[in-house]
Design a protein around this motif. Structure first.
Motif, PDB file in Angstrom:
ATOM      1  N   LEU A  45      23.312  26.894  26.089  1.00  0.00           N
ATOM      2  CA  LEU A  45      22.094  26.109  25.936  1.00  0.00           C
ATOM      3  C   LEU A  45      21.717  25.965  24.468  1.00  0.00           C
ATOM      4  O   LEU A  45      21.396  24.863  23.992  1.00  0.00           O
ATOM      5  N   VAL A  46      21.755  27.083  23.737  1.00  0.00           N
ATOM      6  CA  VAL A  46      21.393  27.061  22.323  1.00  0.00           C
ATOM      7  C   VAL A  46      22.428  26.280  21.515  1.00  0.00           C
ATOM      8  O   VAL A  46      22.083  25.474  20.646  1.00  0.00           O
ATOM      9  N   THR A  47      23.705  26.492  21.808  1.00  0.00           N
ATOM     10  CA  THR A  47      24.755  25.783  21.081  1.00  0.00           C
ATOM     11  C   THR A  47      24.646  24.277  21.293  1.00  0.00           C
ATOM     12  O   THR A  47      24.818  23.493  20.355  1.00  0.00           O
ATOM     13  N   GLU A  48      24.351  23.890  22.522  1.00  0.00           N
ATOM     14  CA  GLU A  48      24.207  22.458  22.808  1.00  0.00           C
ATOM     15  C   GLU A  48      23.046  21.861  22.033  1.00  0.00           C
ATOM     16  O   GLU A  48      23.114  20.721  21.564  1.00  0.00           O
ATOM     17  N   ARG A  49      21.988  22.636  21.876  1.00  0.00           N
ATOM     18  CA  ARG A  49      20.825  22.140  21.131  1.00  0.00           C
ATOM     19  C   ARG A  49      21.163  21.946  19.658  1.00  0.00           C
ATOM     20  O   ARG A  49      20.694  21.004  19.021  1.00  0.00           O
ATOM     21  N   ILE A  50      21.974  22.845  19.105  1.00  0.00           N
ATOM     22  CA  ILE A  50      22.264  22.790  17.674  1.00  0.00           C
ATOM     23  C   ILE A  50      23.433  21.856  17.369  1.00  0.00           C
ATOM     24  O   ILE A  50      23.344  20.998  16.491  1.00  0.00           O
TER      25      ILE A  50
ATOM     26  N   PHE B  73      21.463  25.698   9.574  1.00  0.00           N
ATOM     27  CA  PHE B  73      20.482  26.302   8.657  1.00  0.00           C
ATOM     28  C   PHE B  73      19.067  26.147   9.211  1.00  0.00           C
ATOM     29  O   PHE B  73      18.265  27.085   9.176  1.00  0.00           O
ATOM     30  N   GLU B  74      18.752  24.951   9.729  1.00  0.00           N
ATOM     31  CA  GLU B  74      17.429  24.733  10.318  1.00  0.00           C
ATOM     32  C   GLU B  74      17.237  25.616  11.541  1.00  0.00           C
ATOM     33  O   GLU B  74      16.153  26.156  11.783  1.00  0.00           O
ATOM     34  N   ALA B  75      18.310  25.765  12.340  1.00  0.00           N
ATOM     35  CA  ALA B  75      18.208  26.545  13.567  1.00  0.00           C
ATOM     36  C   ALA B  75      17.886  27.995  13.279  1.00  0.00           C
ATOM     37  O   ALA B  75      17.130  28.632  14.020  1.00  0.00           O
ATOM     38  N   VAL B  76      18.462  28.537  12.217  1.00  0.00           N
ATOM     39  CA  VAL B  76      18.200  29.934  11.861  1.00  0.00           C
ATOM     40  C   VAL B  76      16.718  30.147  11.602  1.00  0.00           C
ATOM     41  O   VAL B  76      16.150  31.192  11.946  1.00  0.00           O
ATOM     42  N   ALA B  77      16.071  29.151  11.019  1.00  0.00           N
ATOM     43  CA  ALA B  77      14.658  29.283  10.674  1.00  0.00           C
ATOM     44  C   ALA B  77      13.732  28.994  11.852  1.00  0.00           C
ATOM     45  O   ALA B  77      12.558  29.334  11.811  1.00  0.00           O
ATOM     46  N   LYS B  78      14.270  28.352  12.911  1.00  0.00           N
ATOM     47  CA  LYS B  78      13.397  27.935  14.000  1.00  0.00           C
ATOM     48  C   LYS B  78      13.663  28.657  15.315  1.00  0.00           C
ATOM     49  O   LYS B  78      12.778  28.755  16.160  1.00  0.00           O
ATOM     50  N   MET B  79      14.888  29.141  15.533  1.00  0.00           N
ATOM     51  CA  MET B  79      15.218  29.824  16.781  1.00  0.00           C
ATOM     52  C   MET B  79      14.984  31.317  16.621  1.00  0.00           C
ATOM     53  O   MET B  79      15.683  31.971  15.841  1.00  0.00           O
ATOM     54  N   PRO B  80      14.008  31.878  17.319  1.00  0.00           N
ATOM     55  CA  PRO B  80      13.681  33.301  17.108  1.00  0.00           C
ATOM     56  C   PRO B  80      14.654  34.240  17.824  1.00  0.00           C
ATOM     57  O   PRO B  80      14.996  34.038  18.988  1.00  0.00           O
ATOM     58  N   TYR B  81      15.134  35.225  17.105  1.00  0.00           N
ATOM     59  CA  TYR B  81      15.942  36.304  17.662  1.00  0.00           C
ATOM     60  C   TYR B  81      15.362  37.629  17.156  1.00  0.00           C
ATOM     61  O   TYR B  81      15.119  37.787  15.966  1.00  0.00           O
TER      62      TYR B  81
END
Length: 280
Positions: free
Chosen positions: A146-151, A247-255
């Motif tokens: 799901l996350v990979t598809e989003r990015i 790069f954007e995903a790292v800043a927006k997807m919380p882990y």
């Protein structure tokens, strides 16, 4: 003779709304934006709507029924303006809406066929993993797709699916992946990022990656991946929202990763990078 009722010359806003099939609130909004001229008020301070007001209101309702925006309605009522531009824009909007409905219906059909949240992923992804037996995919696997598809879009997730296809077919690799997942979870905030266990775990992750890569090649999945590149249609990208950079995903997807776990991921990436440079 039957008595005949004389029609009123003017009606109140409630009666006007009921006849036109709308609400007094909507009519007041039409007044506010200048789409429907506000009639004069009667002696009781209430608006009174006559024949011309009602005709205008009926045309507004007809145009709203075919999807013409309120702004474009003003252009339609302005005889000095070309309405063709408005109609062309409306056709484009309707065509886009039809395409959205088509994609939504296809997604619903996939969801019904698959019978699990997996059907909500793009067709490119579900086609690769729909043959797997029930329970072969863990919830975390679906979350990763799901996350990979989003990015990276449907193609990126479809390529990633090779890993889960191999894990479903090799119990030893699945067991090792589960063991490493548990070890990752154990890297909580109490573990120092420089703890030797962090580097050891990174090396183990890299070893698993090599084993998965070999299994993918042995299963002939590389050929399937190359086929994906050949047959991938750019129109499929429209199934998803706009993609973002990693790069954007790292800043927006919380882990909720501890510093030690982040360090382990960095070391793993470095080791994999060394493998790639050695192979090249």
């Amino acid at each position: 003779m039957y008595p005949s009722a004389a029609p009123p010359r003017q009606v109140k806003i409630g009666d006007a709304a009921a006849f036109a099939g709308t609400t007094p609130r909507a009519i007041r909004h039409y007044h506010e934006i200048g789409l429907l001229p506000e009639p004069e008020r009667g002696g009781d301070g209430r608006r009174r709507y006559g024949y011309d007001d009602m005709i205008r209101l009926l045309w507004i309702r007809k145009m709203a029924g075919v999807g013409i925006s309120l702004d474009d309605m003003r252009a339609a009522f302005d005889e000095g303006r070309d309405v063709e531009e408005t109609l062309c824009r409306l056709e484009e909007t309707l065509a886009a809406r039809e395409a959205d409905i088509k994609r939504q219906r296809a997604a619903v059909q996939r969801l019904r066929t698959v019978g699990s949240p997996m059907g909500l992923l793009s067709e490119l992804v579900t086609d690769r993993i729909s043959h797997l037996p029930p329970g072969a995919l863990r919830p975390s696997d679906l979350e990763a797709l799901l996350v990979t598809e989003r990015i990276f879009g449907p193609l990126g997730a479809a390529l990633q699916a090779s890993v889960f296809i191999v894990l479903a077919a090799h119990s030893d690799l699945r067991a090792e992946a589960d063991r490493l997942d548990a070890a990752d979870t154990a890297l909580d905030d109490s573990v120092d990022p420089d703890d030797p266990r962090v580097e050891e775990l990174a090396e183990q992750h890299c070893a698993l990656h090599r084993a998965l890569h070999q299994a993918i090649e042995a299963a002939g999945l590389h050929a399937a991946e190359e086929k994906l590149f050949e047959t991938y249609d750019a129109d499929l990208k429209g199934e998803e929202d706009a993609q973002m950079s990693a790069f954007e995903a790292v800043a927006k997807m919380p882990y909720d990763f501890s510093p030690a776990r982040m360090r382990c991921m960095e070391l793993t990436a470095q080791l994999l990078g060394q493998d790639l440079s050695t192979d090249s």
